[in-house]
Design an enzyme around this catalytic site. Structure first.
Site, PDB file in Angstrom:
ATOM      1  N   GLY A  17      74.956 -46.434 -48.094  1.00 35.55           N
ATOM      2  CA  GLY A  17      74.685 -45.075 -47.611  1.00 35.55           C
ATOM      3  C   GLY A  17      74.087 -45.171 -46.220  1.00 35.55           C
ATOM      4  O   GLY A  17      74.739 -44.959 -45.198  1.00 35.55           O
ATOM      5  N   ARG A  18      72.819 -45.607 -46.206  1.00 33.62           N
ATOM      6  CA  ARG A  18      72.050 -45.726 -44.966  1.00 33.62           C
ATOM      7  C   ARG A  18      72.800 -46.481 -43.869  1.00 33.62           C
ATOM      8  O   ARG A  18      72.819 -46.069 -42.711  1.00 33.62           O
ATOM      9  CB  ARG A  18      70.760 -46.485 -45.322  1.00 33.62           C
ATOM     10  CG  ARG A  18      69.735 -46.630 -44.261  1.00 33.62           C
ATOM     11  CD  ARG A  18      68.654 -47.624 -44.734  1.00 33.62           C
ATOM     12  NE  ARG A  18      68.285 -47.430 -46.117  1.00 33.62           N
ATOM     13  CZ  ARG A  18      67.315 -46.621 -46.536  1.00 33.62           C
ATOM     14  NH1 ARG A  18      66.603 -45.967 -45.666  1.00 33.62           N
ATOM     15  NH2 ARG A  18      67.054 -46.482 -47.820  1.00 33.62           N
TER      16      ARG A  18
ATOM     17  N   CYS B 204      52.233 -27.207 -42.306  1.00 33.35           N
ATOM     18  CA  CYS B 204      50.819 -27.070 -42.622  1.00 33.35           C
ATOM     19  C   CYS B 204      50.365 -28.196 -43.553  1.00 33.35           C
ATOM     20  O   CYS B 204      50.046 -27.955 -44.718  1.00 33.35           O
ATOM     21  CB  CYS B 204      50.646 -25.721 -43.296  1.00 33.35           C
ATOM     22  SG  CYS B 204      49.257 -24.862 -42.636  1.00 33.35           S
ATOM     23  N   GLU B 205      50.422 -29.414 -43.072  1.00 40.13           N
ATOM     24  CA  GLU B 205      50.060 -30.621 -43.833  1.00 40.13           C
ATOM     25  C   GLU B 205      49.573 -31.647 -42.823  1.00 40.13           C
ATOM     26  O   GLU B 205      50.310 -31.929 -41.861  1.00 40.13           O
ATOM     27  CB  GLU B 205      51.312 -31.242 -44.477  1.00 40.13           C
ATOM     28  CG  GLU B 205      51.784 -30.657 -45.754  1.00 40.13           C
ATOM     29  CD  GLU B 205      50.899 -30.967 -46.925  1.00 40.13           C
ATOM     30  OE1 GLU B 205      50.312 -32.068 -46.960  1.00 40.13           O
ATOM     31  OE2 GLU B 205      50.767 -30.106 -47.794  1.00 40.13           O
TER      32      GLU B 205
ATOM     33  N   TYR C  43      69.257 -39.842 -45.201  1.00 40.29           N
ATOM     34  CA  TYR C  43      68.131 -39.258 -45.945  1.00 40.29           C
ATOM     35  C   TYR C  43      67.270 -38.357 -45.058  1.00 40.29           C
ATOM     36  O   TYR C  43      66.082 -38.185 -45.305  1.00 40.29           O
ATOM     37  CB  TYR C  43      67.295 -40.365 -46.619  1.00 40.29           C
ATOM     38  CG  TYR C  43      68.151 -41.292 -47.452  1.00 40.29           C
ATOM     39  CD1 TYR C  43      68.692 -40.860 -48.652  1.00 40.29           C
ATOM     40  CD2 TYR C  43      68.470 -42.574 -47.014  1.00 40.29           C
ATOM     41  CE1 TYR C  43      69.522 -41.683 -49.409  1.00 40.29           C
ATOM     42  CE2 TYR C  43      69.304 -43.409 -47.757  1.00 40.29           C
ATOM     43  CZ  TYR C  43      69.822 -42.951 -48.952  1.00 40.29           C
ATOM     44  OH  TYR C  43      70.641 -43.761 -49.696  1.00 40.29           O
TER      45      TYR C  43
END
Ligand code: PLP
Length: 441
Positions: free
Chosen positions: A293-294, A362-363, A391
């Protein structure tokens, strides 16, 4: 002067980063930011490298693109153009593949908890193969295939007790994993015996996936050696040998200069040689399948952002915020994944500043890159973060109700929009207003 950088990326005459012959600053103006950009030539090059490596080894093979890395109709069609097969893990990924017109016989269906509806959908579509994960699924698949009077091709996913991540190998007896049949405790043997006795099941062979971002071949070789220790016994006992051996994905890519991936041909040669070395006189070489995939799409993708606010914590850190973050790239927050970046409109300027690139969510954990060397940047500049092709979009989410970005393919000087940017309207598409009756109570 055009300076070549990486893949087809280059510095244009205006000092802008260009990819596939297209100026990224113009892309950001035309399509807005955050924006995913894919270098199509690079995806083609990677696909061909995998296929050529198998051709050189003269074995029957399939290279299945693990579409969880990045799935959309255009990507699936590109995989088809390059002669790849396709790994899907859900009804949604399967639906995308079917709508994209992907040849059904080359679709492999993964997943540790496929629902009855998903299995029926895949049987109706006549997909090429189910990668069966557990006894529950084996029985369910047999029942449903029997009901439909069809025979399902099956690979059994096994956990060989070897986990590989980057440079670390973890050897485990019984692997503590939610995936697959355990080799050591006899589950695989039991599943083979069961599957070969089922009329509606055709057992094609075995599958294993040992990990991700793997930079060496030893893990694959160890897994093959271990599997064949068991296969030799099953050959003696039952005359069983697999038609297909699927060795999964996990081939490493370059996110930062610390990463040194191997040429894909090295992995394939090591795998095929290891299988050949295990065969003895009587067993035949199986068809070898892999599912990268990657390594097919990761380095081919980059994300463009517009730089916004700055914050300096004296003598500690200089934060630079962009108009995206953990909503379009969850990997830094999820795995402390590292990335490199550049200021795409200042490619000829030196990287003399150290910024920490913050997202807009907001983290506190919404940080894309800590302490990154960059050109001196101001609000309105375009930042490019590299190697976000795997991803990134597929894990994108609407936290803080941020719309998901658009996706653009670039090739030979042309750009094509392949996924539209979500609108605010899209965000509330499935919301239903509170019932009046409830409000008045
Ligand atoms: N195959 C299986 C079964 C996987 O679980 C994964 C990733 O999680 C892949 C293939 C693709 O791995 P990668 O993207 O690292 O190549």
């Amino acid at each position: 002067m055009i300076v070549n950088l990486y893949g087809t990326s280059a510095i244009s005459e205006e000092g802008h980063l260009s990819v596939g012959g297209v100026d990224t600053v113009k892309l950001s103006q035309k399509y807005g930011t955050a924006l995913y950009v894919y270098d199509v030539a690079m995806i083609r090059e990677k696909a061909r490298a995998f296929r050529n490596a198998f051709e050189q080894e003269k074995v029957n093979y399939q290279v299945a693109y693990a579409s969880k890395a990045f799935s959309c109709m255009a990507m699936i069609q590109l995989a088809e153009e390059e002669g790849l097969s396709l790994d899907v893990v859900s009804g949604g990924e399967l639906y995308t593949a079917l709508k994209a017109g992907f040849p059904v016989e080359r679709i492999h269906f993964h997943g540790n908890n496929k629902s009855e509806a998903e299995i029926r959908m895949a049987l109706d579509a006549k997909i090429g193969c189910f990668v069966v994960d557990n006894f529950y699924e084996l029985t369910l698949l047999e029942q449903l295939a029997e009901e439909k009077n069809v025979v399902a091709n099956v690979l059994l996913r096994i956990t060989p007790g070897i986990e590989a991540h980057t440079h670390d190998y973890i050897l485990t007896g019984q692997e503590d994993s939610k995936f697959g049949f355990d080799l050591q405790s006899g589950q695989v043997e039991q599943a083979i015996v069961q599957a070969t006795s089922m009329k509606a099941i055709h057992l094609l062979g075995l599958h294993c996936h040992i990990g991700s971002q793997i930079f060496e071949t030893n893990g694959f070789v160890m897994a093959i050696e271990k599997i064949y220790r068991y296969l030799a016994r099953w050959f003696e006992l039952y005359g069983y040998e697999p038609e297909v051996l699927n060795l999964g994905g996990g081939f490493g890519i370059r996110y930062t200069e610390e990463d040194h991936p191997l040429p894909v041909g090295d992995y394939i040669a090591a795998m095929v040689n290891a299988v050949r070395a295990q065969l003895g006189n009587e067993m035949k070489i199986p068809e070898i399948w892999i599912e990268p995939g990657r390594s097919l799409v990761g380095e081919a993708g980059l994300t463009l952002y517009t730089v916004g606010s700055h914050k300096k914590v004296p003598e500690l850190r200089h934060y630079l915020a962009v108009d995206g973050g953990m909503t379009d790239n969850l990997r830094p927050a999820l795995y402390q994944a590292k990335y490199e970046a550049t200021i795409a409109n200042r490619m000829n300027e030196p990287k003399e500043q150290v910024y920490s690139v913050a997202g807009k969510c907001c983290e506190s954990g919404d940080m894309l890159i800590w302490d990154c060397k960059l050109q001196s940047a101001i609000a309105g500049d375009t930042m490019a973060v590299f190697s976000t092709g795997a991803y990134g979009y597929s894990m994108a989410n609407n936290y803080n109700r941020l719309p998901r970005p658009a996706v653009v393919f670039v090739e030979n000087g042309e750009a094509q929009l392949v996924v539209k940017r979500e609108s605010f309207e899209d965000l509330i598409r499935h919301d239903l207003p509170l019932k009046q009756a409830i409000i008045s109570k």
